[in-house]
Design a protein around this motif. Structure first.
Motif, PDB file in Angstrom:
ATOM      1  N   PHE A 142      42.391  37.598  49.089  1.00  0.00           N
ATOM      2  CA  PHE A 142      41.755  36.735  50.081  1.00  0.00           C
ATOM      3  C   PHE A 142      40.587  35.974  49.448  1.00  0.00           C
ATOM      4  CE2 PHE A 142      44.268  38.418  53.387  1.00  0.00           C
ATOM      5  CZ  PHE A 142      43.980  37.756  54.569  1.00  0.00           C
ATOM      6  N   ILE A 143      39.799  36.668  48.625  1.00  0.00           N
ATOM      7  CA  ILE A 143      38.616  36.050  48.032  1.00  0.00           C
ATOM      8  C   ILE A 143      38.985  34.926  47.062  1.00  0.00           C
ATOM      9  CG2 ILE A 143      36.667  36.484  46.480  1.00  0.00           C
ATOM     10  CD1 ILE A 143      36.396  39.237  47.744  1.00  0.00           C
ATOM     11  N   ALA A 151      33.104  35.640  49.802  1.00  0.00           N
ATOM     12  CA  ALA A 151      32.180  36.775  49.851  1.00  0.00           C
ATOM     13  C   ALA A 151      30.936  36.368  49.080  1.00  0.00           C
ATOM     14  CB  ALA A 151      32.821  38.019  49.233  1.00  0.00           C
ATOM     15  N   ARG A 152      29.812  36.222  49.772  1.00  0.00           N
ATOM     16  CA  ARG A 152      28.571  35.738  49.167  1.00  0.00           C
ATOM     17  C   ARG A 152      27.510  36.839  49.162  1.00  0.00           C
ATOM     18  NH1 ARG A 152      27.900  30.073  48.725  1.00  0.00           N
ATOM     19  NH2 ARG A 152      29.968  29.123  48.734  1.00  0.00           N
ATOM     20  N   GLN A 176      29.510  36.925  40.204  1.00  0.00           N
ATOM     21  CA  GLN A 176      29.035  38.294  40.373  1.00  0.00           C
ATOM     22  C   GLN A 176      29.337  38.839  41.761  1.00  0.00           C
ATOM     23  OE1 GLN A 176      26.992  35.627  39.624  1.00  0.00           O
ATOM     24  NE2 GLN A 176      25.336  36.230  38.258  1.00  0.00           N
ATOM     25  N   ASP A 177      29.230  37.979  42.773  1.00  0.00           N
ATOM     26  CA  ASP A 177      29.466  38.442  44.140  1.00  0.00           C
ATOM     27  C   ASP A 177      30.928  38.817  44.347  1.00  0.00           C
ATOM     28  OD1 ASP A 177      30.204  35.773  43.838  1.00  0.00           O
ATOM     29  OD2 ASP A 177      28.920  35.041  45.467  1.00  0.00           O
ATOM     30  N   ALA A 181      32.389  42.581  45.135  1.00  0.00           N
ATOM     31  CA  ALA A 181      33.197  42.821  46.329  1.00  0.00           C
ATOM     32  C   ALA A 181      34.517  43.495  45.970  1.00  0.00           C
ATOM     33  CB  ALA A 181      33.455  41.501  47.055  1.00  0.00           C
ATOM     34  N   ILE A 182      35.175  43.000  44.929  1.00  0.00           N
ATOM     35  CA  ILE A 182      36.467  43.542  44.526  1.00  0.00           C
ATOM     36  C   ILE A 182      36.332  44.985  44.038  1.00  0.00           C
ATOM     37  CG2 ILE A 182      38.288  43.336  42.777  1.00  0.00           C
ATOM     38  CD1 ILE A 182      37.913  40.264  43.025  1.00  0.00           C
ATOM     39  N   ASN A 183      35.322  45.256  43.244  1.00  0.00           N
ATOM     40  CA  ASN A 183      35.203  46.581  42.646  1.00  0.00           C
ATOM     41  C   ASN A 183      34.549  47.604  43.572  1.00  0.00           C
ATOM     42  OD1 ASN A 183      36.129  46.522  39.626  1.00  0.00           O
ATOM     43  ND2 ASN A 183      35.173  44.544  40.027  1.00  0.00           N
ATOM     44  N   PHE A 184      33.642  47.163  44.437  1.00  0.00           N
ATOM     45  CA  PHE A 184      33.113  48.077  45.457  1.00  0.00           C
ATOM     46  C   PHE A 184      34.228  48.471  46.418  1.00  0.00           C
ATOM     47  CE2 PHE A 184      30.951  49.375  49.304  1.00  0.00           C
ATOM     48  CZ  PHE A 184      29.875  50.103  48.832  1.00  0.00           C
ATOM     49  N   ASN A 185      35.062  47.508  46.748  1.00  0.00           N
ATOM     50  CA  ASN A 185      36.184  47.734  47.649  1.00  0.00           C
ATOM     51  C   ASN A 185      37.177  48.752  47.088  1.00  0.00           C
ATOM     52  OD1 ASN A 185      37.958  46.836  49.988  1.00  0.00           O
ATOM     53  ND2 ASN A 185      39.262  46.235  48.282  1.00  0.00           N
ATOM     54  N   LEU A 186      37.240  48.887  45.761  1.00  0.00           N
ATOM     55  CA  LEU A 186      38.130  49.874  45.139  1.00  0.00           C
ATOM     56  C   LEU A 186      37.687  51.305  45.432  1.00  0.00           C
ATOM     57  CD1 LEU A 186      38.971  48.829  41.460  1.00  0.00           C
ATOM     58  CD2 LEU A 186      40.583  49.296  43.321  1.00  0.00           C
TER      59      LEU A 186
END
Length: 299
Positions: A142-143, A151-152, A176-177, A181-186
């Motif tokens: 999506f991002i 995602a900001r 960076q944002d 988002a992608i790696n926190f979501n993991l």
């Protein structure tokens, strides 16, 4: 009541940082602390903030270390249960923190990001997100993919303990944002809230990283996250960056470096996307091809 620490990184943003700080102190859910990380500014930011906002905690770096390192420094120094990030040239609406904290607790998630307004200095426009179907599995595509979604950093609020397990990638000088988002979501539940409570300001600062092209950082970002993204999402990411470089009048070499990102995945993409790539490779302007992305039923 849970305590929120606000982290504001700043580099030579003396003219904008006051607006950001004021918006943090205007919150209906008052922050426990506001931390300004001055990232090597030479415009008197520290002196001005300490005089005008004496309650702000200032962490000063003598040399510029970049936004990711500055934010991580502020996060490690924070004492609150939650971390809320705010770029120094953006601002929050008054209910931003209360909305975020209520959402985090009601949905039992570890992080939140939300929709926002864009302000070009003359008008403020709500960004309408195409968010139907976004979930933990689809968030990366999506991002980056072929839809209106984003995602900001200024919309991010996290449980501090969870954020410290991931953090911003300090090697990245762009994206960076999205990377966070992608790696926190993991690792944790990171959820989108479609209620806009943030204003992203455009064109007020010449040193906004998101406005600059950096093909090396873009390639690092893609290589790092390639296994988490579909080929189609990577293709549209590369094409969008090539489109931006064309609009900004960047060199042919920079435009081609972004098309090389498309080249990485184009064999795995549908034939229509391969056709578009062949077209731009043969000289068709990227701006023409990229606008076709709006025809989602076609692609």
């Amino acid at each position: 009541m849970r305590q929120v620490s606000v982290v504001i990184p700043s580099f030579n943003r003396l003219r904008q940082v006051g607006r950001a700080i004021e918006s943090a102190f205007r919150q209906t859910y008052q922050p426990f602390e506001v931390i300004l990380v001055d990232d090597g500014s030479v415009d008197g930011t520290c002196e001005w903030v300490s005089r005008v906002f004496p309650s702000v905690k200032i962490l000063r770096k003598l040399e510029n270390v970049g936004g990711s390192a500055a934010r991580n420094l502020g996060a490690r120094a924070a004492k609150g249960d939650y971390l809320a990030f705010l770029d120094s040239d953006d601002e929050w609406l008054d209910g931003h923190l209360s909305t975020a904290v209520c959402f985090l607790e009601a949905n039992d998630v570890s992080g939140i990001f939300c929709s926002f307004y864009l302000d070009d200095g003359t008008a403020r426009k709500l960004v309408e997100f195409d968010h139907e179907g976004v979930n933990a599995e689809t968030l990366p595509d999506f991002i980056l993919g072929n839809r209106r979604f984003d995602a900001r950093t200024s919309t991010f609020v996290f449980k501090r303990s969870c954020f410290l397990e991931v953090g911003f990638d300090e090697r990245l000088r762009k994206h960076q944002d999205w990377d966070l988002a992608i790696n926190f979501n993991l690792k944790y539940r990171f959820q989108f809230n479609n209620q806009p409570t943030v204003v992203i300001h455009l064109g007020h600062s010449g040193n906004r990283i998101s406005s600059k092209m950096n093909p090396e950082a873009s390639r690092y970002f893609v290589d790092k996250n390639r296994n988490l993204l579909s080929s189609q999402a990577i293709f549209w990411f590369g094409l969008k960056q090539a489109y931006r470089s064309e609009r900004l009048g960047e060199s042919e070499a920079i435009r081609k470096s972004y098309l090389d990102i498309c080249r990485l995945v184009v064999p795995d993409c549908p034939w229509k996307m391969r056709f578009l790539f062949t077209s731009v490779s043969m000289g068709l302007p990227v701006s023409y091809v990229y606008r076709l992305r709006s025809f989602r039923n076609f692609f």
